[in-house]
Design an enzyme around this catalytic site. Structure first.
Site, PDB file in Angstrom:
ATOM      1  N   ARG A   1       0.833  -1.202   0.000  1.00 62.20           N
ATOM      2  CA  ARG A   1       0.000   0.000   0.000  1.00 62.20           C
ATOM      3  C   ARG A   1       0.867   1.250   0.000  1.00 62.20           C
ATOM      4  O   ARG A   1       1.517   1.599   0.988  1.00 62.20           O
ATOM      5  CB  ARG A   1      -0.932   0.017   1.202  1.00 62.20           C
ATOM      6  CG  ARG A   1      -1.864   1.215   1.235  1.00 62.20           C
ATOM      7  CD  ARG A   1      -2.803   1.253   0.056  1.00 62.20           C
ATOM      8  NE  ARG A   1      -3.720   0.113   0.072  1.00 62.20           N
ATOM      9  CZ  ARG A   1      -4.455  -0.253  -0.970  1.00 62.20           C
ATOM     10  NH1 ARG A   1      -4.364   0.414  -2.101  1.00 62.20           N
ATOM     11  NH2 ARG A   1      -5.255  -1.313  -0.893  1.00 62.20           N
TER      12      ARG A   1
ATOM     13  N   HIS B   1       0.770   3.902 -10.516  1.00 63.91           N
ATOM     14  CA  HIS B   1      -0.324   4.256  -9.590  1.00 63.91           C
ATOM     15  C   HIS B   1       0.261   4.947  -8.350  1.00 63.91           C
ATOM     16  O   HIS B   1       0.120   4.447  -7.226  1.00 63.91           O
ATOM     17  CB  HIS B   1      -1.017   2.945  -9.216  1.00 63.91           C
ATOM     18  CG  HIS B   1      -2.292   3.074  -8.466  1.00 63.91           C
ATOM     19  ND1 HIS B   1      -2.399   3.679  -7.247  1.00 63.91           N
ATOM     20  CD2 HIS B   1      -3.544   2.618  -8.753  1.00 63.91           C
ATOM     21  CE1 HIS B   1      -3.649   3.605  -6.814  1.00 63.91           C
ATOM     22  NE2 HIS B   1      -4.363   2.982  -7.702  1.00 63.91           N
TER      23      HIS B   1
ATOM     24  N   ARG C   1       2.423  -6.004 -10.454  1.00 67.98           N
ATOM     25  CA  ARG C   1       2.873  -5.485  -9.149  1.00 67.98           C
ATOM     26  C   ARG C   1       3.041  -6.571  -8.086  1.00 67.98           C
ATOM     27  O   ARG C   1       3.511  -6.302  -6.990  1.00 67.98           O
ATOM     28  CB  ARG C   1       1.913  -4.412  -8.639  1.00 67.98           C
ATOM     29  CG  ARG C   1       0.501  -4.908  -8.397  1.00 67.98           C
ATOM     30  CD  ARG C   1      -0.389  -3.774  -7.877  1.00 67.98           C
ATOM     31  NE  ARG C   1      -1.794  -4.181  -7.833  1.00 67.98           N
ATOM     32  CZ  ARG C   1      -2.742  -3.484  -7.203  1.00 67.98           C
ATOM     33  NH1 ARG C   1      -2.420  -2.352  -6.589  1.00 67.98           N
ATOM     34  NH2 ARG C   1      -3.992  -3.903  -7.214  1.00 67.98           N
TER      35      ARG C   1
ATOM     36  N   GLU D   1      -2.083   9.434 -10.912  1.00 68.38           N
ATOM     37  CA  GLU D   1      -1.500   8.280 -11.594  1.00 68.38           C
ATOM     38  C   GLU D   1      -1.355   8.560 -13.091  1.00 68.38           C
ATOM     39  O   GLU D   1      -2.340   9.000 -13.726  1.00 68.38           O
ATOM     40  CB  GLU D   1      -2.398   7.063 -11.386  1.00 68.38           C
ATOM     41  CG  GLU D   1      -2.725   6.796  -9.919  1.00 68.38           C
ATOM     42  CD  GLU D   1      -3.973   5.960  -9.735  1.00 68.38           C
ATOM     43  OE1 GLU D   1      -4.723   6.190  -8.761  1.00 68.38           O
ATOM     44  OE2 GLU D   1      -4.202   5.059 -10.571  1.00 68.38           O
TER      45      GLU D   1
HETATM   46  O1  TA6 Z   1      -6.646   4.133  -9.176  1.00 72.49           O
HETATM   47  C1  TA6 Z   1      -7.778   4.246  -8.345  1.00 72.49           C
HETATM   48  C2  TA6 Z   1      -8.250   2.842  -8.024  1.00 72.49           C
HETATM   49  O2  TA6 Z   1      -8.628   2.150  -9.189  1.00 72.49           O
HETATM   50  C3  TA6 Z   1      -9.395   2.933  -7.009  1.00 72.49           C
HETATM   51  O3  TA6 Z   1     -10.632   2.583  -7.592  1.00 72.49           O
HETATM   52  C4  TA6 Z   1      -8.958   1.970  -5.903  1.00 72.49           C
HETATM   53  O4  TA6 Z   1      -9.393   0.663  -6.178  1.00 72.49           O
HETATM   54  C5  TA6 Z   1      -7.442   2.109  -5.991  1.00 72.49           C
HETATM   55  O5  TA6 Z   1      -7.189   2.096  -7.397  1.00 72.49           O
HETATM   56  C6  TA6 Z   1      -6.644   1.107  -5.186  1.00 72.49           C
HETATM   57  O6  TA6 Z   1      -6.672  -0.134  -5.805  1.00 72.49           O
HETATM   58  P1  TA6 Z   1      -5.845  -1.346  -5.088  1.00 72.49           P
HETATM   59  O7  TA6 Z   1      -6.109  -2.511  -5.962  1.00 72.49           O
HETATM   60  O8  TA6 Z   1      -4.411  -0.941  -5.053  1.00 72.49           O
HETATM   61  O9  TA6 Z   1      -6.412  -1.440  -3.685  1.00 72.49           O
END
Ligand code: TA6
Length: 302
Positions: free
Chosen positions: A74, A170, A100, A274
């Site tokens: 995270r 991201h 990832r 992102e």
């Molecule tokens: O980029 C935004 C997003 O698609 C949100 O909808 C949320 O799901 C975030 O990514 C985090 O995704 P993750 O799979 O890393 O928990």
């Protein structure tokens, strides 16, 4: 490759070393006169970056981030590839692709003339990855760590057939408080608003935050700036090879459900901006061709 072998082959005295984390994952530690960063080899996941000029990291890592084989971390700059969001047809495939959470290997390291440190990694193709993506290709990520952070993600189609990818870096940027920032650069751009469905809207003025925000801005290669009135700095995000920009904050309810955003309100100290190619901006990589998404981050105090 073990941390010891990586240090022998790719380590750079006083700049770049590799260590094995308690989780068993290998982490590259970059530390030079211009800044420092940590990168987990699994996922080529840059976890943190702090230029020497900044008292606070620019790339955010949750204080509750967990490191485990096959699990995403995270924060930092997760690599979303070869699709963004949910897989188009296979609900059992991981959101944001598999890149990832699988092993990557170091293929090159070096010092830049300006003293920054360069590291290049390649995704390790396996039966697992081929089961989700049966195309012959290479995915490389180069990070250049200094007073700025440059990331170059290259997809090479080594097969005989074209294929289509969705992708994103991201990146979680560290801010003073989500209520004291705005994002500029996307004024007038269309975006898919993913909160409460999926509605196409147009951005009016700078982006401010007062609740869950999950937007995919399309058809824009614009540079974005995060204006942070609390930390009194601007984070510049310049990109090429990317026509989508995703802006996301989970806000309270979703952050609490996620459980790894750093209780009680770590989510207030990050915003995701992102650099991507998603939705209307998927990329066709022709047989034998390459596609590179580049983003460069810089922080300036005011
Ligand atoms: O980029 C935004 C997003 O698609 C949100 O909808 C949320 O799901 C975030 O990514 C985090 O995704 P993750 O799979 O890393 O928990």
């Amino acid at each position: 490759m073990s941390a010891a072998a990586l240090n022998t082959q790719f380590g750079i005295e006083g700049q770049l070393s590799f260590r094995e984390d308690a989780s068993g994952l290998v982490v590259a530690e970059i530390n030079n006169a211009q800044g420092r960063a940590s990168l987990c080899l699994q996922g080529a996941h840059l976890m943190s970056w702090q230029p020497a000029s900044q008292a606070v990291p620019v790339v955010w890592l949750s204080r509750d981030a967990k490191m485990a084989a096959g699990k995403s971390i995270r924060g930092g700059a997760p690599v979303c590839w070869p699709w963004f969001g949910a897989h188009a047809t296979e609900s059992s495939f991981p959101g944001h692709g598999y890149a990832r959470t699988v092993p990557w290997q170091v293929i090159e390291s070096g010092s830049e003339p300006n003293g920054a440190t360069r590291l290049t990694l390649r995704l390790v193709v396996s039966d697992k990855t081929r089961a989700q993506w049966p195309h012959d290709c290479n995915l490389d990520l180069t990070v250049i760590v200094g007073e700025t952070l440059r990331m170059e993600m290259t997809t090479e189609n080594t097969g005989a057939n074209d294929f289509v990818i969705g992708e994103a870096l991201h990146t979680y940027l560290q801010i003073g408080d989500i209520g004291a920032v705005r994002v500029t650069g996307l004024e007038g751009c269309e975006y898919w608003d993913k909160v409460g469905g999926s509605n196409l809207r147009r951005q009016d003025g700078a982006i401010g935050f007062a609740g869950e925000t999950d937007r995919v801005y399309i058809n824009s290669g614009a540079e974005c700036v995060i204006e942070d009135d609390k930390l009194k700095r601007r984070i510049h995000i310049a990109k090429s090879g990317s026509l989508s920009t995703v802006v996301w904050t989970p806000w309270t309810e979703k952050a609490n459900k996620m459980g790894d955003m750093g209780q009680p309100d770590g989510w207030r100290e990050m915003v995701c901006v992102e650099s991507a190619n998603a939705l209307d901006n998927l990329v066709t990589v022709a047989a034998g061709a390459r596609h590179t998404l580049i983003v460069e981050y810089g922080a300036v105090s005011f």
